[in-house]
Each structure stands twice: as C-alpha cells, then as structure tokens.
Motif scaffolding. Structure first.
Motif, PDB file in Angstrom:
ATOM      1  N   HIS A 127      -8.852  -4.347  -5.797  1.00 47.70           N
ATOM      2  CA  HIS A 127      -8.048  -3.768  -4.718  1.00 47.70           C
ATOM      3  C   HIS A 127      -7.312  -2.517  -5.185  1.00 47.70           C
ATOM      4  O   HIS A 127      -7.216  -1.532  -4.437  1.00 47.70           O
ATOM      5  N   LEU A 128      -6.768  -2.578  -6.388  1.00 46.41           N
ATOM      6  CA  LEU A 128      -5.785  -1.588  -6.833  1.00 46.41           C
ATOM      7  C   LEU A 128      -6.389  -0.191  -6.858  1.00 46.41           C
ATOM      8  O   LEU A 128      -7.470   0.042  -7.412  1.00 46.41           O
ATOM      9  N   GLY A 129      -5.674   0.740  -6.234  1.00 45.74           N
ATOM     10  CA  GLY A 129      -6.093   2.126  -6.204  1.00 45.74           C
ATOM     11  C   GLY A 129      -7.096   2.450  -5.109  1.00 45.74           C
ATOM     12  O   GLY A 129      -7.382   3.628  -4.868  1.00 45.74           O
ATOM     13  N   ARG A 130      -7.639   1.448  -4.444  1.00 43.56           N
ATOM     14  CA  ARG A 130      -8.635   1.699  -3.393  1.00 43.56           C
ATOM     15  C   ARG A 130      -7.949   1.718  -2.026  1.00 43.56           C
ATOM     16  O   ARG A 130      -6.963   1.030  -1.791  1.00 43.56           O
ATOM     17  N   ARG A 131      -8.501   2.513  -1.126  1.00 46.22           N
ATOM     18  CA  ARG A 131      -7.943   2.597   0.212  1.00 46.22           C
ATOM     19  C   ARG A 131      -8.294   1.346   1.019  1.00 46.22           C
ATOM     20  O   ARG A 131      -9.277   0.662   0.751  1.00 46.22           O
ATOM     21  N   PHE A 132      -7.478   1.112   2.041  1.00 40.42           N
ATOM     22  CA  PHE A 132      -7.677  -0.052   2.905  1.00 40.42           C
ATOM     23  C   PHE A 132      -9.077  -0.056   3.503  1.00 40.42           C
ATOM     24  O   PHE A 132      -9.771  -1.068   3.507  1.00 40.42           O
ATOM     25  N   ARG A 133      -9.514   1.088   3.998  1.00 41.90           N
ATOM     26  CA  ARG A 133     -10.816   1.155   4.660  1.00 41.90           C
ATOM     27  C   ARG A 133     -11.976   0.966   3.697  1.00 41.90           C
ATOM     28  O   ARG A 133     -13.089   0.664   4.118  1.00 41.90           O
ATOM     29  N   TYR A 185      -4.083   0.493  -2.152  1.00 40.92           N
ATOM     30  CA  TYR A 185      -3.446  -0.740  -2.603  1.00 40.92           C
ATOM     31  C   TYR A 185      -2.696  -0.508  -3.907  1.00 40.92           C
ATOM     32  O   TYR A 185      -3.248   0.023  -4.877  1.00 40.92           O
ATOM     33  N   VAL A 186      -1.438  -0.923  -3.914  1.00 43.99           N
ATOM     34  CA  VAL A 186      -0.594  -0.860  -5.109  1.00 43.99           C
ATOM     35  C   VAL A 186      -0.455  -2.245  -5.720  1.00 43.99           C
ATOM     36  O   VAL A 186      -0.442  -2.394  -6.947  1.00 43.99           O
ATOM     37  N   ALA A 187      -0.337  -3.249  -4.890  1.00 41.73           N
ATOM     38  CA  ALA A 187      -0.194  -4.624  -5.370  1.00 41.73           C
ATOM     39  C   ALA A 187      -0.808  -5.569  -4.348  1.00 41.73           C
ATOM     40  O   ALA A 187      -0.729  -5.336  -3.136  1.00 41.73           O
ATOM     41  N   VAL A 188      -1.428  -6.635  -4.867  1.00 44.97           N
ATOM     42  CA  VAL A 188      -2.078  -7.638  -4.025  1.00 44.97           C
ATOM     43  C   VAL A 188      -1.855  -9.001  -4.660  1.00 44.97           C
ATOM     44  O   VAL A 188      -1.979  -9.142  -5.886  1.00 44.97           O
ATOM     45  N   LEU A 218       0.847  -1.181   0.000  1.00 45.79           N
ATOM     46  CA  LEU A 218       0.000   0.000   0.000  1.00 45.79           C
ATOM     47  C   LEU A 218       0.888   1.238   0.000  1.00 45.79           C
ATOM     48  O   LEU A 218       1.968   1.235   0.612  1.00 45.79           O
ATOM     49  N   ASP A 219       0.430   2.291  -0.673  1.00 44.53           N
ATOM     50  CA  ASP A 219       1.236   3.506  -0.716  1.00 44.53           C
ATOM     51  C   ASP A 219       1.060   4.292   0.577  1.00 44.53           C
ATOM     52  O   ASP A 219       0.381   3.849   1.512  1.00 44.53           O
ATOM     53  N   GLU A 241      -5.638  -0.527  10.509  1.00 36.33           N
ATOM     54  CA  GLU A 241      -5.322   0.726   9.814  1.00 36.33           C
ATOM     55  C   GLU A 241      -4.474   1.633  10.695  1.00 36.33           C
ATOM     56  O   GLU A 241      -3.499   2.248  10.231  1.00 36.33           O
ATOM     57  N   VAL A 242      -4.812   1.718  11.964  1.00 42.42           N
ATOM     58  CA  VAL A 242      -4.001   2.516  12.891  1.00 42.42           C
ATOM     59  C   VAL A 242      -2.583   1.968  12.968  1.00 42.42           C
ATOM     60  O   VAL A 242      -1.605   2.730  12.980  1.00 42.42           O
ATOM     61  N   GLY A 243      -2.460   0.642  12.988  1.00 43.06           N
ATOM     62  CA  GLY A 243      -1.136   0.035  13.039  1.00 43.06           C
ATOM     63  C   GLY A 243      -0.309   0.364  11.812  1.00 43.06           C
ATOM     64  O   GLY A 243       0.901   0.659  11.917  1.00 43.06           O
TER      65      GLY A 243
END
Length: 697
Positions: free
Chosen positions: A181-187, A163-166, A157-158, A199-201
């Motif tokens: 996944h690509l380009g979408r935020r974790f949340r 997500y950059v790669a999965v 993740l950047d 996410e906090v971690g």
C-alpha cells in the motif's frame, strides 16, 4: 487556509519558519541542559526552567549536582556524568531530581558527550518529566495496538491520496499487503472504476474539511474478486496543530453480513408484494385466456424477463388429457416479455397449438407433475428449452441464461405449464424464485380451472337457452318481425331472458319478452317453463293481463325464482294492440310519422311476487308503426342513469332502417358494451303497409 498551511504547502517561505507548537517534543516539553567538564551549568533552556523551576539566571554557572540533586544521589550522578565524558557513551534512564520548590520529581534523562572546535568536551542532558513521558508512551502503545488489532480497516493518505499508513484489517479487506500500500495512490490499489466515488469523496473532504461518515459502498476487491461485499466507509481530514492539511484518514467497516441480510429482507418483501399483487390481479374474470394474461403480467418483470403460459388443449374441450404424454398438444394462452426482444419469436404465440418434444420442460412438468429449475442454461440446455434449432439461436442471441417451468395444477388435475426465463437480469433462478413461481402458478391454476368449468357450464346453459327460444314466423302476413338474444359476457353466467311470437286465431299475434331473475341452467330451465305456459295461456284467448295473472301463480310455484314480463296482443283486423307488464321495462312505440315514445303503462309487480292483479292497456298501431319490446340488459348499465339510457334508445329508434333486422343489429351495436353483465332479449314488430298473401303451407 492559515499562514502555517501556506508555508507547509510550498509558499516560498523558509522551511523552518516559526509556527505554533507541534510534534512530540512539544508534548513532552523536553528540557536541554549543557554541562561543562567540571559539572557547571553552561546552558539552560526555557523548558528546563519549566521542568526544574530555576530560571536561567539562577542556574547558569552553578554546579548541577548540588543545585538539582539530593545529597544521597550526588555521588551516583557524578559517577554517571564522569563515565559519559570519559567514554563518550551516552546514558539514559530515570533519576530523581530536586525541584526548586523542594519537591522531588522523577525525570527521564538522555545524556551524551559533545566536543567543540577546540577539543573541549561537554555533557548535554535532555530531560523530560517521567510521568508525562510514561503517559505518552502508554498512549502511543495503546494507539498502535488499537490500529493494528482493530477489525476496522484504517488508513492515512496524504494530500495526493497516496497511502502513508495502513492497518492489517484494511490490508486484508483490500487483499493487498501493508507494504504494497505504502506510497501508492488509492486508484492504483483499488480495482479500477469500482471505487471512483470513494476517491471523489476523499478529494471533497480534503478541500472542504467536512467529513463523510458511514457512506455505503458495494464492490469487489482482490481479497474476494468473485463476490460482492459491502462496507461502511468514513473519511475525515487530518491537520496538524497549526492547521496545515496533512491528508485524509479512511475508516472501513465490513458490513457484508448486514448488507446480505437487508437484501434477503428486501427480497422477502418483494416476494410478499408479488404474491399480494398476484392475489389482487389474477382471476379477476371467469375467462381462461384473460387469467393466463394476468398471470404473465404479474410475473413480468417482477420475477422473469419472459413468460409463456400453455395449457393442455384437451383441457379446454373435454377436460381429459391424452394418454400419451409424449404427444400432448399444448395451446399457448399468453406470452409476456419485459422489453422488446427477438426471443419472443422463439416462443409459441398465443392461440397456436403445438406439441413439445419429450425432453422439453413443459413435457417434463406434465409427465412428472413437478417443476423444473435450470439454473444455468448452456448450449445443450438452449436446445432443450426451445422448439427447434432456429428458436435456440434466437434464445442464445437474446442472452437467455436461466430457465424454469412450473406446472399448473388445480384440484389434483394438471392443466398446463408456465415457462419462465431471464436474459437481461443476470441473476440465475434459485429455489426461492421457484417457490414464488409455484405459489403464483397455483393460484392461477385454480382460477383457470374455475374459468374452464364455468365456460363449460355456461356453454351448456347457453345451448339450453337458445334451444328453448322460438324461431320467428318467416312470413307473418301483417307484421315484419325481428328478434335477437345476446348472452352476457363470457365471465358472466347466461340468464333467463326470452322472447316469443305466438300466432293466434283471428289475425291476432301475441308478442312476449321476459326475464327470469337468475342465471345458469336453472334460470334457463325456468324460462322454458314460463315460455311454454305463456304460449298455452295465449292460445286460450286470454288478454295480456289475464295471461300475467296466471303466470304469476305459476311462477310462485317455481320458488325462489321471480321474473319480469311484457305481453302484447296485436289484432290485425282492428289495428289495436293490448299490452300489460309485470315489473318490466317500458315498451317503445315508434310511429311512422312521429318520434318514438315510451308507453306509459301500469308497471305491475314481477311474476312470482303474488301482488297482482295486472292491468291491460290498449292503443292503435298503424302501418309502418314499430313496437319495440326488450329486456333490461339492453339499457341498464352500472355507470349511467336509466333515464339517459332510455333517451338514447328513443334517439336511436328515431333513425329509420330499411328492415327491422337492421334496427335490431344497430341497437345492439350502439347500446351493448364489452362490460355489460346481463343478457338481452329484443323483439321488434313493424306493421306492414299491406298484408302479405297467405301461403298455402
């Protein structure tokens, strides 16, 4: 951060500002060589110096073929060079090249035609060492396969946590395709709220650079939204060779099997702990109600949110249940909830007798002698487990969703039922819970049956004991008399304590208190025989010591029983009292005009030991004086010295009472405690100031 990090983070410097080595080109050390149309070297890069060994001053202006190629390879190379210049199509391949040191190296080439502003053509050759290139290709291929085929979920993740790669494993874990996944935020990918800690971690790792390794996470993803899974998650920060932060790498290992196994182990541990707790806490007394409360205390909250313990009412009386199981009466013994709840109003309170309907779980258990498990309670189920519509509404409001009933069976006889329910605890009861409840109920049933049988035997012994005790003379002319007998607590057996008042010839009265060492019906029967013998011996005109001598021989024949006894004979005509003891507690004389004193008498040995003879002691009793005889249950305790207790007795007797009956009651109230485990016999005689007139009858 270093300068390289700031330039890459939008510090305002030129994007191409110098920085340290980075990227694949630097790893490969790609050399660039520019050839003119006739094959002369026009440009020579520093990487070419390193790859071929010639400095730029040695190479520029020279023909490339004789400088770099072995004679046998020159024609082929010149042909390929001419083809590139003529057609404009590039050429790629490996070619042996002669190094300045005379060695031969296999070099990977990429050749292409260039045209300048005036139309002149050139050939640009990009070259790299074939061994280095092969190693990099293998590393890349291996890395690609490791990532794609790994059972461990991997992602990059950047810095914005996009997500950059999965890899495919993580896509399967998340239930979201790699492309989605690509380009979408974790949340945006993970279910909201469940993975906020992750996410906090990751943000902490981005800021501090300190990795997080093997953090345990439990939750649900789109791959299996109905069940919890567990993962071991690790995060570490990614940086380029210049130290610029690129993002964060995330590895996810599915440890659901291990998690479930640990839950099962913990569940088994809790089961064993609950069973051990039940073994220690259930059955501490021989009292039915207390045993039922102990069972409920163990089950709540360890097993259920609410518990009710009911027994068949007939079992508490004659031990025989009614023949018609549909109309059996249950007596509620204990109710326990884990927290305050309105549902308790739907449960029959302790002490009340009720008849459950035929389909009620309690009636089912009595009828079938088998437990009943209702994993999920719906509206019809609430009507079944409740005593009526109002009770069903209360259970529904409280959130009761699972229920079970377990019979109380001891020695092949069914005694009652334990009902359990859960409301706040979201887990439905399962077979393990049913087995655990059955284990606890089985132990409690034996304890309840023991208590029930003990109470019946104790009741019979107490009835016998009281039937053998005398009734005091209602109008003794010279003495005001009062006596009390108090059995031990419910969970202790009745002993053999007794008292007696025997009217003798010549205004004499025998006063006796004794204690047979033992308990139950045999001790009570022995007490009756000794009381009869005492009355007979006293009627023969014997003094107290002689009476005890004869009783000692009689008691030896009642092996294995022994007894203590104090015997006094008061002669109203002289005002004297003669007294003797056989291993008994010292009597107290409370003078009308002085403090109470313990009589200092030869103690003697208990009856049945055969170590007599006994001695009599004489003293005077004046008007208003009180003689107090008692058994050891009045003053002996398990936690206080006997001297302190005797002083307490004397202090209480120092307070005058209008009647000796009131004195008896006050002594018992002040000196007896709920924890006392022995019977008490108490006899008080006070000399009347003036004798009562004798009655004709």
């Amino acid at each position: 951060m270093g300068d390289g990090q700031r330039s890459g983070a939008g510090s305002g410097g030129p994007e191409g500002a110098p920085s340290g080595p980075s990227g694949l080109m630097d790893v490969l050390g790609v050399a660039a060589v520019l050839l003119e149309a006739d094959g002369r070297i026009d440009m020579w890069s520093p990487q070419a110096e390193e790859l071929f060994g010639y400095r730029a001053s040695e190479a520029v202006g020279e023909y490339a073929a004789p400088l770099l190629l072995h004679p046998q390879h020159r024609d082929l190379a010149v042909g390929l060079f001419s083809e590139v210049l003529r057609t404009g199509r590039g050429w790629a391949g490996a070619f042996p090249v002669r190094h300045k040191d005379g060695s031969t190296r296999l070099v990977e080439f990429r050749s292409m035609r260039l045209t300048d502003s005036v139309g002149d053509v050139y050939a640009l050759g990009l070259a790299a060492d074939r061994l280095t290139l092969g190693r990099v290709e293998r590393d890349v291929a291996l890395s690609t396969r490791l990532v794609s085929q790994s059972p461990i979920g991997l992602a990059v993740l950047d810095v914005g946590l996009r997500y950059v790669a999965v890899n495919p494993a993580l896509a399967r874990i998340h239930g979201v395709s790699e492309e989605d996944h690509l380009g979408r935020r974790f949340r945006d990918v993970m279910p909201p709220g469940q993975f906020a800690t992750a996410e906090v971690g990751m943000r902490q790792v981005l800021e501090s650079g300190t990795p997080i390794v093997d953090r345990y996470t439990v939750g649900r993803t789109r791959a299996d939204p109905d069940h919890d899974h567990a993962w071991s998650v690790s995060f570490f920060r990614l940086e380029d060779s210049s130290g610029r932060v690129l993002g964060v790498a995330n590895s996810v290992v599915d440890v659901t099997d291990r998690h479930r196994a640990s839950l099962e182990v913990e569940h088994a541990r809790r089961r064993l702990a609950l069973i051990a707790d039940g073994s220690a806490r259930i059955g501490t007394t021989l009292e039915v109600e207390q045993t039922a409360r102990e069972l409920a205390d163990v089950m709540v909250p360890g097993l259920a949110d609410m518990v009710a313990v009911d027994v068949l009412d007939a079992m508490l009386h004659d031990g025989t249940p009614e023949a018609d199981t549909g109309s059996m009466l249950f007596r509620a013994l204990a109710v326990k909830t884990a927290y305050p709840t309105e549902a308790v109003r739907a449960i029959v309170p302790p002490g009340r007798v009720t008849a459950y309907h035929a389909d009620h779980p309690a009636a089912h258990c009595i009828r079938t002698r088998r437990p009943l498990l209702i994993r999920h309670v719906d509206n019809p189920g609430l009507a079944r487990i409740s005593t009526g519509p109002d009770a069903a509404k209360l259970l529904a409001s409280a959130g009761v969703h699972t229920d079970m009933a377990v019979p109380l069976i001891a020695r092949g006889q069914i005694l009652g039922v334990v009902g359990l329910a859960r409301a706040r605890d979201p887990r439905p009861f399962d077979d393990d819970d049913l087995a655990l409840a059955g284990e606890l109920a089985s132990r409690a049933a034996v304890c309840i049956d023991n208590a029930r049988l003990h109470q019946r035997i104790r009741g019979a012994a107490e009835t016998l004991q009281r039937s053998l005790l005398p009734e005091l003379p209602p109008h003794h002319p010279h003495l005001e008399l009062a006596a009390r007998y108090r059995p031990a607590l419910t969970f202790s057996e009745v002993g053999g304590d007794w008292y007696d008042v025997i009217l003798l010839d010549g205004d004499r009265t025998a006063l006796v208190v004794g204690d047979v060492m033992g308990s139950g019906i045999p001790a009570a029967a022995t007490m009756g025989r000794l009381r009869t013998a005492t009355s007979t011996l006293a009627g023969l005109g014997l003094d107290p010591a002689q009476i005890l001598d004869h009783l000692d021989r009689i008691t030896q024949g009642l092996d294995p029983y022994i007894a203590t006894c104090v015997c006094a004979v008061y002669d109203a005509s002289t005002g004297s009292c003669c007294i003797a003891t056989a291993g008994h507690m010292p009597p107290v004389v409370a003078r009308a005009d002085g403090p109470p004193d313990l009589l200092d008498l030869p103690t003697g040995t208990p009856l049945g030991v055969g170590a007599g003879p006994f001695s009599s002691t004489a003293f005077d009793l004046g008007p208003g004086d009180r003689l107090v005889l008692y058994s050891d249950g009045l003053v002996e305790t398990r936690d206080q010295p006997i001297d302190e207790r005797l002083d307490r007795l004397r202090g209480l007797l120092a307070q005058p009472d209008p009647t000796v009956d009131e004195t008896c009651d006050r002594l018992l109230h002040e000196l007896r405690h709920p924890g006392d485990h022995d019977d008490v016999a108490l006899l008080i005689a006070r000399v009347r100031p003036e004798p009562l007139p004798r009655r004709l009858s």
